[in-house]
Design a protein around this motif. Structure first.
Motif, mmCIF file in Angstrom:
data_model
loop_
_atom_site.group_PDB
_atom_site.id
_atom_site.type_symbol
_atom_site.label_atom_id
_atom_site.label_comp_id
_atom_site.label_asym_id
_atom_site.label_seq_id
_atom_site.Cartn_x
_atom_site.Cartn_y
_atom_site.Cartn_z
ATOM 1 N N UNK A 1 -39.516 0.036 8.233
ATOM 2 C CA UNK A 1 -38.465 -0.532 9.192
ATOM 3 C C UNK A 1 -37.012 -0.534 8.466
ATOM 4 N N UNK A 2 -36.870 -0.080 7.024
ATOM 5 C CA UNK A 2 -35.859 -0.347 6.305
ATOM 6 C C UNK A 2 -34.762 0.718 6.724
ATOM 7 N N UNK A 3 -35.152 1.509 7.492
ATOM 8 C CA UNK A 3 -34.115 2.655 7.915
ATOM 9 C C UNK A 3 -33.635 2.273 9.093
ATOM 10 N N UNK B 1 -41.152 7.206 16.328
ATOM 11 C CA UNK B 1 -40.643 7.666 17.915
ATOM 12 C C UNK B 1 -39.747 6.827 18.324
ATOM 13 N N UNK B 2 -39.098 7.428 19.172
ATOM 14 C CA UNK B 2 -37.941 6.917 20.218
ATOM 15 C C UNK B 2 -38.626 6.654 21.557
ATOM 16 N N UNK B 3 -38.827 5.369 21.956
ATOM 17 C CA UNK B 3 -39.361 4.911 23.243
ATOM 18 C C UNK B 3 -38.457 4.383 24.129
ATOM 19 N N UNK C 1 -27.210 6.029 13.864
ATOM 20 C CA UNK C 1 -27.400 6.187 12.307
ATOM 21 C C UNK C 1 -29.013 5.962 12.056
ATOM 22 N N UNK C 2 -29.716 5.282 12.946
ATOM 23 C CA UNK C 2 -31.091 5.128 12.840
ATOM 24 C C UNK C 2 -31.969 6.482 12.956
ATOM 25 N N UNK C 3 -31.298 7.187 14.079
ATOM 26 C CA UNK C 3 -31.925 8.442 14.565
ATOM 27 C C UNK C 3 -31.793 9.417 13.272
ATOM 28 N N UNK C 4 -30.437 9.501 12.854
ATOM 29 C CA UNK C 4 -30.303 10.341 11.583
ATOM 30 C C UNK C 4 -30.966 10.022 10.505
ATOM 31 N N UNK D 1 -33.333 13.178 9.061
ATOM 32 C CA UNK D 1 -32.682 13.947 7.903
ATOM 33 C C UNK D 1 -33.021 13.530 6.837
ATOM 34 N N UNK D 2 -33.457 12.418 6.614
ATOM 35 C CA UNK D 2 -33.571 11.682 5.224
ATOM 36 C C UNK D 2 -34.713 10.912 4.890
ATOM 37 N N UNK D 3 -35.790 11.668 5.199
ATOM 38 C CA UNK D 3 -37.066 11.314 4.826
ATOM 39 C C UNK D 3 -37.503 11.161 3.378
#
Length: 314
Positions: free
Chosen positions: A1-3, A31-33, A108-111, A115-117
């Motif tokens: 959850x740090x991202x 996921x986005x719920x 920013x969380x979705x990005x 994109x930054x895994x």
């Protein structure tokens, strides 16, 4: 959850398929719920709902998101800030937020999760915990490529039908978009495949997809050749195609002298030196010939599985 900058946002409006609902947005690492409770349908005369409505959820995994657009609006415009999602399965979702800061944190969380895994091990497939019914089934055993090729008659223990199983793509280093095992003609070596693959787009050289059980005719798949404006050619690719064409055979070989039509000529024509007249032989009915070939090939009395044999050919 740090991202994740924000894990939950209330009073979010979702616009999808011309409908607008209000609910709560949850952000998880994978996921986005979006949760919302539909408005109850009032069917009783006294105004009480007939059935209790259950909350509904919309799950959107991060890798399926193709584009994510943030649209911020000025507070004086009285329009909420929104995030528009376009997914790879042609799903379009618009999320409207009452606060501009929350909309930016969600974006920013979705990005960050999309994109930054950094590593492939952070994908959801590596941390997924299946339910109890799913644990009883091993998904890796549902499909066996060697078993499927053996069903078509291609195996190391079976008689050679002109095809073999190549292991050139075992580690997916030869062609990342092709399976690990490839069925290729027996006359073609892996070295020839290595050179022939460079002539095809994304190294998708012609490989076997289906083999006819009677006449050994095949269906192969491949990508477009890299001919270019200069008309490039590849000797290895042409050799591979020629080997594929040579694997099929008919009931009567064209090189067999007995299968060739014989010419009938009268004594007068032969003595006078006039051109001979070739009379074609009487050919059997194609459907009758095909039925005979199929009945001749299907001699086993084992259990029949639909799709394992072809008795209704066109």
């Amino acid at each position: 959850m740090e991202r994740t900058r924000i894990a939950r946002v209330d009073d979010v409006k979702l616009v999808r398929r011309g409908e607008q609902v209000e609910g709560t947005l949850h952000l998880t690492p994978h996921h986005l719920i979006f949760c919302h409770t539909p408005s109850p349908n009032v069917d009783e005369p006294n105004g009480h709902p007939q059935h209790r409505t259950k909350p509904r959820e919309l799950w959107i995994t991060y890798p399926i998101i193709q584009t994510c657009t943030l649209r911020l609006t000025h507070p004086a415009s009285h329009h909420p800030s929104s995030i528009r999602l376009r997914c790879r399965d042609f799903t379009f979702v618009c999320l409207c937020f009452p606060d501009e800061k929350k909309a930016r944190d969600v974006y920013d969380s979705i990005k960050a999760w999309t994109c930054k895994l950094g590593r492939i091990e952070k994908l959801y497939a590596f941390s997924y915990q299946p339910q109890a019914p799913e644990k009883e089934v091993n998904g890796w055993d549902l499909y066996d490529a060697r078993r499927e090729w053996k069903r078509l008659g291609i195996s190391e223990k079976d008689p050679d039908k002109g095809w073999r199983i190549s292991k050139i793509n075992t580690n997916y280093g030869f062609s990342p978009t092709y399976p690990a095992l490839l069925a290729v003609p027996s006359a073609i070596s892996d070295n020839t495949l290595n050179y022939a693959g460079r002539y095809r787009s994304r190294v998708r050289l012609p490989v076997l997809t289906y083999l006819h059980p009677v006449n050994n005719c095949s269906i192969t798949r491949s990508s477009q050749p890299l001919v270019g404006v200069r008309g490039n050619r590849s000797i290895q690719d042409e050799k591979l195609l020629l080997a594929i064409f040579s694997t099929s055979h008919s009931n009567q070989s064209p090189t067999d002298p007995s299968s060739r039509p014989r010419s009938r000529q009268s004594p007068r024509s032969s003595s006078s030196g006039s051109p001979t007249q070739v009379v074609p032989p009487d050919l059997p009915d194609p459907e009758t010939l095909e039925d005979q070939m199929i009945s001749r090939s299907s001699s086993d009395d084992g259990p029949k599985v639909y799709g394992a044999q072809q008795h209704n050919l066109i």
